[in-house]
Design a protein around this motif. Sequence first.
Motif, short mmCIF file in Angstrom:
data_model
loop_
_atom_site.label_atom_id
_atom_site.label_comp_id
_atom_site.label_asym_id
_atom_site.label_seq_id
_atom_site.Cartn_x
_atom_site.Cartn_y
_atom_site.Cartn_z
N LEU A 1 38.47 55.09 21.92
CA LEU A 1 38.56 55.66 20.57
C LEU A 1 37.23 56.34 20.26
O LEU A 1 36.16 55.78 20.53
CB LEU A 1 38.81 54.58 19.51
N VAL A 2 37.29 57.55 19.70
CA VAL A 2 36.10 58.24 19.22
C VAL A 2 36.32 58.53 17.74
O VAL A 2 37.28 59.20 17.37
CB VAL A 2 35.82 59.55 19.98
N PHE A 3 35.42 57.99 16.92
CA PHE A 3 35.50 58.16 15.47
C PHE A 3 34.52 59.25 15.04
O PHE A 3 33.34 59.19 15.39
CB PHE A 3 35.12 56.86 14.75
N TYR A 4 35.01 60.23 14.30
CA TYR A 4 34.18 61.27 13.68
C TYR A 4 34.25 61.03 12.18
O TYR A 4 35.33 61.11 11.59
CB TYR A 4 34.70 62.66 14.03
N LEU A 5 33.11 60.74 11.58
CA LEU A 5 33.08 60.38 10.16
C LEU A 5 32.15 61.32 9.40
O LEU A 5 31.08 61.69 9.90
CB LEU A 5 32.59 58.94 9.99
N VAL A 6 32.56 61.69 8.19
CA VAL A 6 31.76 62.54 7.31
C VAL A 6 31.37 61.74 6.08
O VAL A 6 32.25 61.16 5.42
CB VAL A 6 32.55 63.80 6.88
N GLY A 7 30.10 61.69 5.75
CA GLY A 7 29.65 61.01 4.54
C GLY A 7 29.44 59.52 4.74
O GLY A 7 29.42 59.01 5.86
N ASP A 8 29.28 58.84 3.61
CA ASP A 8 29.01 57.40 3.63
C ASP A 8 30.28 56.58 3.70
O ASP A 8 31.24 56.86 3.00
CB ASP A 8 28.23 57.00 2.37
N PHE A 9 30.25 55.57 4.56
CA PHE A 9 31.34 54.60 4.69
C PHE A 9 30.71 53.23 4.56
O PHE A 9 29.72 52.94 5.24
CB PHE A 9 32.00 54.70 6.07
N GLU A 10 31.26 52.40 3.71
CA GLU A 10 30.77 51.03 3.58
C GLU A 10 31.05 50.33 4.90
O GLU A 10 32.20 50.18 5.31
CB GLU A 10 31.49 50.34 2.41
N ALA B 1 30.75 67.99 9.05
CA ALA B 1 32.05 68.39 8.50
C ALA B 1 33.11 68.36 9.59
O ALA B 1 32.79 68.37 10.78
CB ALA B 1 31.96 69.80 7.91
N LEU B 2 34.35 68.34 9.15
CA LEU B 2 35.51 68.42 10.04
C LEU B 2 36.23 69.75 9.76
O LEU B 2 35.65 70.65 9.17
CB LEU B 2 36.41 67.21 9.86
#
Length: 129
Positions: free
Chosen positions: A76-85, A111-112
């Motif tokens: 799994l590859v996670f691409y995240l934008v911004g803050d995640f708790e 960005a995505l």
Amino acid sequence: MKISRNPETVHKPVAPYVHQIEVTGPQKWLTLSGQLGLEVDGTVPENPLEQLQLALENIKRNLESAEMQVGDLTKLVFYLVGDFEAEQRRKIIGDFLGEHLPCTTMIYVVALAAPVFKVEVDAWACKDI
């Protein structure tokens, strides 16, 4: 056959994942395009954690359509934008994976494909045949 390993010559995983999965013998492979937190009707939740949960659900639906399950995931590859708790993010991913530990990568990006998207998840799966 799939064999998961954390070599003693490499640091211990810093989260719930394994460093490597070796695959030998006859298998069925499934490669998914990046899955977004997008509902079937095209709506996107505003909350990034809800998008993460939905992206993972879309992965599960893709697996099921190929007669596979979460336990068949190898990467799994996670691409995240911004803050995640972080704690909530780990809980969502942990609830999705259960006891299964695939190889994972998590990347924070600027960005995505569109500003509304805060999560995209790539996935690979393999099943013995």
